[in-house]
Scaffold this motif. Sequence first.
Motif, short mmCIF file in Angstrom:
data_model
loop_
_atom_site.label_atom_id
_atom_site.label_comp_id
_atom_site.label_asym_id
_atom_site.label_seq_id
_atom_site.Cartn_x
_atom_site.Cartn_y
_atom_site.Cartn_z
N PRO A 135 30.46 -39.10 -43.63
CA PRO A 135 29.77 -39.73 -42.50
C PRO A 135 28.26 -39.52 -42.49
N ALA A 136 27.79 -38.30 -42.79
CA ALA A 136 26.35 -38.05 -42.74
C ALA A 136 25.62 -38.84 -43.82
N ALA A 137 26.18 -38.87 -45.04
CA ALA A 137 25.56 -39.63 -46.13
C ALA A 137 25.61 -41.12 -45.83
N PHE A 138 26.74 -41.59 -45.29
CA PHE A 138 26.85 -43.00 -44.92
C PHE A 138 25.78 -43.37 -43.88
N ALA A 139 25.60 -42.52 -42.88
CA ALA A 139 24.63 -42.79 -41.83
C ALA A 139 23.22 -42.86 -42.39
N ARG A 140 22.89 -41.96 -43.33
CA ARG A 140 21.55 -41.97 -43.92
C ARG A 140 21.33 -43.24 -44.73
N ASN A 141 22.30 -43.60 -45.57
CA ASN A 141 22.16 -44.80 -46.39
C ASN A 141 22.13 -46.06 -45.52
N GLU A 182 42.37 -42.32 -47.64
CA GLU A 182 41.96 -42.26 -46.24
C GLU A 182 40.46 -42.44 -46.10
N GLN A 183 39.71 -41.84 -47.02
CA GLN A 183 38.25 -41.99 -47.00
C GLN A 183 37.85 -43.44 -47.24
N LYS A 184 38.57 -44.10 -48.13
CA LYS A 184 38.28 -45.51 -48.42
C LYS A 184 38.52 -46.37 -47.18
N ALA A 185 39.60 -46.11 -46.46
CA ALA A 185 39.89 -46.86 -45.24
C ALA A 185 38.82 -46.59 -44.18
N ALA A 186 38.37 -45.33 -44.08
CA ALA A 186 37.33 -44.98 -43.12
C ALA A 186 36.03 -45.69 -43.47
N TYR A 187 35.72 -45.75 -44.77
CA TYR A 187 34.51 -46.46 -45.20
C TYR A 187 34.59 -47.93 -44.82
N SER A 188 35.72 -48.57 -45.11
CA SER A 188 35.88 -50.00 -44.82
C SER A 188 35.67 -50.29 -43.34
N ALA A 190 33.94 -48.48 -41.22
CA ALA A 190 32.55 -48.20 -40.86
C ALA A 190 31.61 -49.31 -41.30
N ILE A 191 31.77 -49.82 -42.51
CA ILE A 191 30.83 -50.84 -43.00
C ILE A 191 31.03 -52.16 -42.26
N ARG A 192 32.28 -52.49 -41.91
CA ARG A 192 32.52 -53.71 -41.14
C ARG A 192 31.90 -53.60 -39.74
N ARG A 193 32.03 -52.42 -39.13
CA ARG A 193 31.46 -52.22 -37.79
C ARG A 193 29.94 -52.32 -37.83
N ARG A 194 29.32 -51.71 -38.82
CA ARG A 194 27.86 -51.74 -38.93
C ARG A 194 27.35 -53.15 -39.19
N ALA A 195 28.05 -53.88 -40.04
CA ALA A 195 27.64 -55.26 -40.32
C ALA A 195 27.68 -56.11 -39.06
N GLN A 196 28.74 -55.95 -38.29
CA GLN A 196 28.88 -56.70 -37.04
C GLN A 196 27.77 -56.34 -36.06
N GLU A 197 27.48 -55.05 -35.93
CA GLU A 197 26.43 -54.61 -35.02
C GLU A 197 25.06 -55.13 -35.45
#
Length: 217
Positions: A135-141, A182-188, A190-197
């Motif tokens: 999550p922290a690395a995803f948020a930074r990127n 599980e991490q892959k599903a969490a990534y998917s 997260a990226i869909r939510r961010r794109a929508q936002e």
Amino acid sequence: GPVEVVDLVMSSMLWEERAALLDRVGVHFEGVVVLEVGPQQMSRNTEMLRRFARAPRLGFQSDIFDEECRSAGIPRPRSTGIYSLDNAAFLARRMGLLLPWASHPAQREFHEFFVREDHPARAESIYSNLSCFEPAAFARNWAVAHRLVRRLQASGTIQVVLLEVPWLDDVLVSEFTPERREQKAAYSAAIRRRAQEAGVRYLDIRAAAAWTPADFA
């Protein structure tokens, strides 16, 4: 009519490099910018950025790149305005391709990690990033990506599309532990939510494309 497509990608391209390159190109055009996303791109720590801050892969100076480096706590030298001095590490890398024994130290460091297939850190980096979600690395990127997206959107003439990197899960299945699935599903999610936002279109064409091993050869 015909559509002009310009390929501006390179291997393992960082978001900071994409921002610098698109800033150099400018936003004075009408069209679509497709930005590749994936677990690996969105889960990188700052190690590669530190490497490329020392040995840049882009042969020009960029205020955007420098700002993003500083935001990540990575210093950048002050520009002198002299091309050969400001881009010495980039030029040394190019010379190193022809004269590896006389290359700049930054070029040797790059060669060790990215060219030698037997480098242990390289193999571990590839497989650990295939389906990781930190999550922290995803948020930074995403913060870097979102700043880039906003600059493109501000032009009023550019549409932004996030395109999920193609995978071949059948080939990589041995590397996918339950935890990584599980991490892959969490990534998917997260990226869909961010794109929508962010108000950008997100495309995942992996299922429709029906990739085969030959496509990745």
